[in-house]
Scaffold this active site. Structure first.
Site, short mmCIF file in Angstrom:
data_model
loop_
_atom_site.label_atom_id
_atom_site.label_comp_id
_atom_site.label_asym_id
_atom_site.label_seq_id
_atom_site.Cartn_x
_atom_site.Cartn_y
_atom_site.Cartn_z
N LYS A 154 -45.23 -1.52 147.41
CA LYS A 154 -45.11 -2.92 146.65
C LYS A 154 -45.78 -3.66 148.45
O LYS A 154 -45.58 -3.19 149.25
CB LYS A 154 -43.65 -3.30 146.78
CG LYS A 154 -42.99 -2.37 145.25
CD LYS A 154 -43.50 -3.36 144.31
CE LYS A 154 -43.02 -2.66 143.18
NZ LYS A 154 -43.48 -2.80 141.81
N HIS B 76 -45.67 8.73 136.92
CA HIS B 76 -47.21 7.35 136.77
C HIS B 76 -48.03 8.07 138.02
O HIS B 76 -49.77 8.83 137.04
CB HIS B 76 -47.74 6.09 137.04
CG HIS B 76 -46.37 5.12 136.61
ND1 HIS B 76 -45.85 5.72 135.05
CD2 HIS B 76 -45.57 3.76 137.32
CE1 HIS B 76 -44.59 4.24 135.07
NE2 HIS B 76 -44.88 3.39 135.78
N GLU C 127 -49.91 -2.29 144.92
CA GLU C 127 -49.54 -4.00 144.82
C GLU C 127 -49.44 -5.04 145.88
O GLU C 127 -48.18 -4.94 146.80
CB GLU C 127 -47.91 -3.45 143.61
CG GLU C 127 -48.54 -2.53 142.34
CD GLU C 127 -46.69 -2.12 141.41
OE1 GLU C 127 -46.78 -2.78 140.38
OE2 GLU C 127 -46.39 -2.79 142.25
C1 BG6 Z 1 -43.44 0.25 136.01
C2 BG6 Z 1 -42.56 0.29 137.31
O1 BG6 Z 1 -42.63 1.84 135.78
O2 BG6 Z 1 -44.80 0.40 136.67
C3 BG6 Z 1 -43.45 -1.18 138.17
O3 BG6 Z 1 -41.48 0.29 136.83
C4 BG6 Z 1 -44.79 -1.24 138.57
O4 BG6 Z 1 -42.59 -1.02 139.53
C5 BG6 Z 1 -45.09 -0.44 137.32
O5 BG6 Z 1 -45.25 -2.10 139.07
C6 BG6 Z 1 -47.06 -0.51 137.60
O6 BG6 Z 1 -47.76 -0.90 136.17
P1 BG6 Z 1 -49.03 -1.58 136.11
O7 BG6 Z 1 -49.34 -1.19 133.87
O8 BG6 Z 1 -48.66 -3.39 136.20
O9 BG6 Z 1 -49.51 -0.49 136.88
#
Ligand code: BG6
Length: 482
Positions: A330, A245, A221
């Site tokens: 990040k 994730h 990100e």
């Molecule tokens: C969340 C995290 O679960 O997932 C965040 O807490 C992260 O920090 C986000 O940015 C990422 O999700 P996506 O769907 O934007 O890739």
């Protein structure tokens, strides 16, 4: 579809504002809210029903990167018909009496609420009180209808606390009532990996140690923690997105074909991968972006990771000795999430001697942005000479001629919970397997390396892969660029 009530504990929370309320709007717009569905928001603040509707409207009209489309008056009005609000403290049993009375009253007025879905959009500290009171007032009793519970990460902060929470949950609900939500499982691009792999005969025979050199997963990100310091500083990147994730992404890319497309069979295959993962505590690097310590609500000397990279193995016959390299962070160079399968270069490759002749084939599952599935192959450069050039074969969601819409993961998962389909939710053993893998990595955090915003993380992360004579693949942002 039977009538039912969706009861959201914590309707004023960040989660509700950013994800749940927009998802409910989208469902209303697409006609996915069953006719007899009632939505009951709860929070501490006193609000009249008019004020509550105004609150919904305000949330929907607030800028939200996850929800960037116009709010139509007629859709909003349809949604409003279903909205109710009950205020109170979630740790006070009087609130549950009030909620029960409210549900009874709604039932008396032709809005039956025997079927219930509780959504926990609130602090984990309140869970024990919520469950205790829900039980005390018989709100979790499935006499003439169903009761389901939706709960999100964090499911614990390590294996021990996750086990505790799971047994607490099981004291009040059966496993088939518990919907542990990881929104990545609701992503269209992740679910499509299963169709791509198991709906086609031609790729699956190659997804194993005979053909694959290694696997890389990147979740990068380009933005920082924003105003989430209070939460993030206690958790860090590995537990925020790695434990859940990214491990699920790996499971989708490597699991065996389930015997059928059912909750039990799909979950079982994901679980087998998670349980076969071998953590290597000596092969993990943690980083923190420069400037992190100046973020709001971050401890002065915080050692929280905003980046990690690690190597792991899947200890099964199919993937034995195939390294998996995973990184996330990040304030990195680019916002991009993808899985890349790097194939071996065949011994007998005919054009080895030519430029590009030793380039491997890559299969990329681009989760976001420019969503798609991309195969990088070598082709002949047109001309009189034999020259090779890398080319791509792409499936890009956004070029889909049928222009299917792309449901938001929350929309998708709420709809699944309404239908009673747990396929894309985690069960207790999955969450525990994830923690069993992550705990040794997390405990190995002795050093945190600073990295510059806009980079790909600390150089130590490069060394982690380069010592194996491999390199992180720079995500190609031209893939599926429309
Ligand atoms: C969340 C995290 O679960 O997932 C965040 O807490 C992260 O920090 C986000 O940015 C990422 O999700 P996506 O769907 O934007 O890739």
């Amino acid at each position: 579809m039977d009538s039912f009530a969706l009861i959201i504990f914590g309707i004023t929370s960040n989660l509700a504002q950013i994800k749940l309320i927009p998802a409910l709007y989208d469902m209303a717009e697409k006609g996915l809210l069953p006719p007899g569905m009632t939505i009951i928001g709860t929070a501490r603040k006193e609000m009249s029903s008019e004020e509550f509707k105004e609150y919904f409207k305000k949330v929907l009209n607030t800028e939200n990167i996850h929800h960037q489309h116009e709010i139509k008056e007629e859709v909003f009005n349809d949604l409003c018909q279903r909205l109710h609000y009950v205020n109170g403290n979630l740790d006070d049993s009087k609130f549950y009496q009030k909620l029960k009375d409210y549900l009874d009253e709604l039932s008396g007025h032709g809005h039956p609420c025997e079927n219930r879905i509780f959504y926990l959009a609130t602090y984990p500290d309140l869970y024990a009180d919520i469950f205790e009171n829900v039980q005390k007032f018989d709100l979790n009793k499935q006499e003439s209808g169903y009761v389901r519970l939706m709960i999100e990460k964090p499911i614990g902060s390590d294996l021990e606390s996750a086990k505790k929470l799971n047994s607490l949950l099981l004291k009040y609900f059966n496993e088939d009532q518990i919907y542990r939500l990881d929104h990545y499982l609701g992503k269209e691009t992740l679910q499509n990996i299963l169709t791509f792999r198991f709906g086609n005969g031609i790729f699956e025979p190659l997804i194993n140690k005979d053909y694959i050199d290694h696997i890389q997963i990147t979740a990068a990100e380009d933005f920082g923690i924003g105003r989430r310091g209070g939460y993030y500083d206690k958790v860090g990147a590995l537990k925020d997105v790695g434990q859940n994730h990214q491990l699920q992404m790996l499971a989708f890319a490597t699991m065996d074909a389930p015997s059928q497309f059912s909750n039990q069979a799909v979950t079982q295959e994901r679980l087998k991968i998670l349980q076969a993962l071998k953590p290597l505590p000596e092969e993990v690097v943690f980083g923190q972006y420069e400037g992190y310590l100046n973020e709001e609500n971050v401890e002065a000397n915080s050692q929280t990771d905003t980046f990690y990279a690690f190597k792991a193995f899947i200890e099964n016959d199919r993937f034995r000795n195939v390294p998996v390299y995973i990184r996330a962070g990040k304030k990195l160079k680019q916002t991009v999430t993808e899985i890349v399968i790097v194939f071996k270069i065949p011994e007998n490759r005919l054009f080895k001697n030519l430029k590009s002749g030793m380039e491997p084939n890559y299969l990329t599952y681009r989760i976001q942005p420019n969503e798609g599935i991309i195969m990088e192959v070598l082709t002949k450069k047109p001309g009189h000479k034999i020259e090779l050039e890398p080319s791509v074969m792409e499936f890009c969601f956004k070029l889909d001629p049928h222009s299917h819409y792309f449901p938001d993961p929350y929309e998708r998962l709420i709809a699944d919970a309404i239908r009673g389909d747990q396929t894309f939710f985690n069960d207790a053993s999955e969450v525990e397997a994830q923690w069993a893998f992550v705990d040794p990595l997390s405990n190995a955090k002795s050093k945190i390396f600073k990295y510059q915003a806009g980079s790909w993380g600390p150089k130590e992360a490069d060394e982690l892969i380069e010592k194996d004579e491999r390199k992180w693949i720079e995500p190609n942002m031209l893939y599926c660029k429309i």
